[in-house]
Design a protein around this motif. Structure first.
Motif, mmCIF file in Angstrom:
data_model
loop_
_atom_site.group_PDB
_atom_site.id
_atom_site.type_symbol
_atom_site.label_atom_id
_atom_site.label_comp_id
_atom_site.label_asym_id
_atom_site.label_seq_id
_atom_site.Cartn_x
_atom_site.Cartn_y
_atom_site.Cartn_z
ATOM 1 N N CYS A 35 1.144 -0.799 -0.099
ATOM 2 C CA CYS A 35 -0.227 -0.103 -0.012
ATOM 3 C C CYS A 35 0.964 1.149 -0.210
ATOM 4 O O CYS A 35 0.003 2.567 0.175
ATOM 5 N N ILE A 36 2.392 1.279 0.018
ATOM 6 C CA ILE A 36 3.243 2.089 -0.580
ATOM 7 C C ILE A 36 3.707 2.390 -2.095
ATOM 8 O O ILE A 36 4.247 0.918 -1.871
ATOM 9 N N ALA A 37 4.284 3.586 -2.070
ATOM 10 C CA ALA A 37 4.727 2.615 -3.233
ATOM 11 C C ALA A 37 5.970 3.172 -2.648
ATOM 12 O O ALA A 37 7.142 3.403 -2.397
ATOM 13 N N THR A 38 6.872 1.989 -3.652
ATOM 14 C CA THR A 38 7.628 1.533 -3.809
ATOM 15 C C THR A 38 9.056 2.224 -3.988
ATOM 16 O O THR A 38 8.608 3.369 -5.618
ATOM 17 N N PHE A 39 10.217 2.711 -3.684
ATOM 18 C CA PHE A 39 10.755 3.961 -3.309
ATOM 19 C C PHE A 39 12.442 3.491 -4.215
ATOM 20 O O PHE A 39 12.681 1.977 -4.122
ATOM 21 N N LEU A 55 10.128 7.075 -7.093
ATOM 22 C CA LEU A 55 8.908 6.776 -6.573
ATOM 23 C C LEU A 55 8.160 5.290 -8.006
ATOM 24 O O LEU A 55 8.356 6.360 -9.093
ATOM 25 N N GLU A 56 7.586 4.144 -7.343
ATOM 26 C CA GLU A 56 6.957 4.146 -8.106
ATOM 27 C C GLU A 56 5.693 4.915 -8.692
ATOM 28 O O GLU A 56 5.348 5.657 -7.578
ATOM 29 N N PRO A 61 -5.504 9.500 -8.432
ATOM 30 C CA PRO A 61 -4.936 11.332 -6.877
ATOM 31 C C PRO A 61 -4.263 11.159 -6.174
ATOM 32 O O PRO A 61 -3.576 9.865 -6.342
ATOM 33 N N THR A 62 -3.846 11.872 -5.127
ATOM 34 C CA THR A 62 -3.037 12.303 -4.808
ATOM 35 C C THR A 62 -3.448 11.122 -3.536
ATOM 36 O O THR A 62 -4.479 11.844 -3.252
ATOM 37 N N LEU A 63 -2.521 11.363 -2.636
ATOM 38 C CA LEU A 63 -3.161 9.741 -1.660
ATOM 39 C C LEU A 63 -3.519 11.003 -0.133
ATOM 40 O O LEU A 63 -5.132 10.902 0.181
ATOM 41 N N GLN A 95 -4.841 0.315 6.452
ATOM 42 C CA GLN A 95 -3.147 -0.718 5.674
ATOM 43 C C GLN A 95 -1.549 0.120 5.531
ATOM 44 O O GLN A 95 -0.317 -0.460 5.935
ATOM 45 N N ILE A 96 -1.775 1.248 5.675
ATOM 46 C CA ILE A 96 -0.422 2.584 5.133
ATOM 47 C C ILE A 96 0.499 2.786 6.009
ATOM 48 O O ILE A 96 1.127 2.573 6.887
#
Length: 100
Positions: A35-39, A55-56, A61-63, A95-96
């Protein structure tokens, strides 16, 4: 595809925005969660004292906008324009938080 994240200059000055993005870099190097964009990495320019995070790329939209139930600005279908229900937003944000 990747997204390039640059510090926001309006966050209280250049030094503060650089400090914030460096802190984000420290956190992202440790986090792996679906649930978090991959670095992917970071770039630092010592001549200009600037930094960018790679980042991935996540379409939508933005979070911040999504969590508030606002549709994507670049929505191309009616499904993209419909805001997520409050319960779904709560579950994803939970989840984040667990990923952090």
């Amino acid at each position: 595809p990747v997204a390039v994240k640059l510090p926001q200059a309006q966050c209280g000055g250049r030094a503060r925005s650089l400090r914030l993005i460096k802190n984000e870099l420290r956190m992202l190097r440790q986090v792996r969660h679906p649930c978090i964009a991959t670095f992917h990495g970071a770039c630092f320019d010592s001549e200009t004292d600037s930094m960018a995070l790679l980042l991935e790329f996540v379409r939508g939209p933005t979070l911040d906008a999504w969590a508030q139930g606002r549709p994507s600005l670049g929505a191309t279908s009616s499904q993209d324009m419909a805001p997520p229900c409050e319960e779904h937003r709560y579950q994803v944000l939970l989840q984040i938080a667990q990923g952090l």
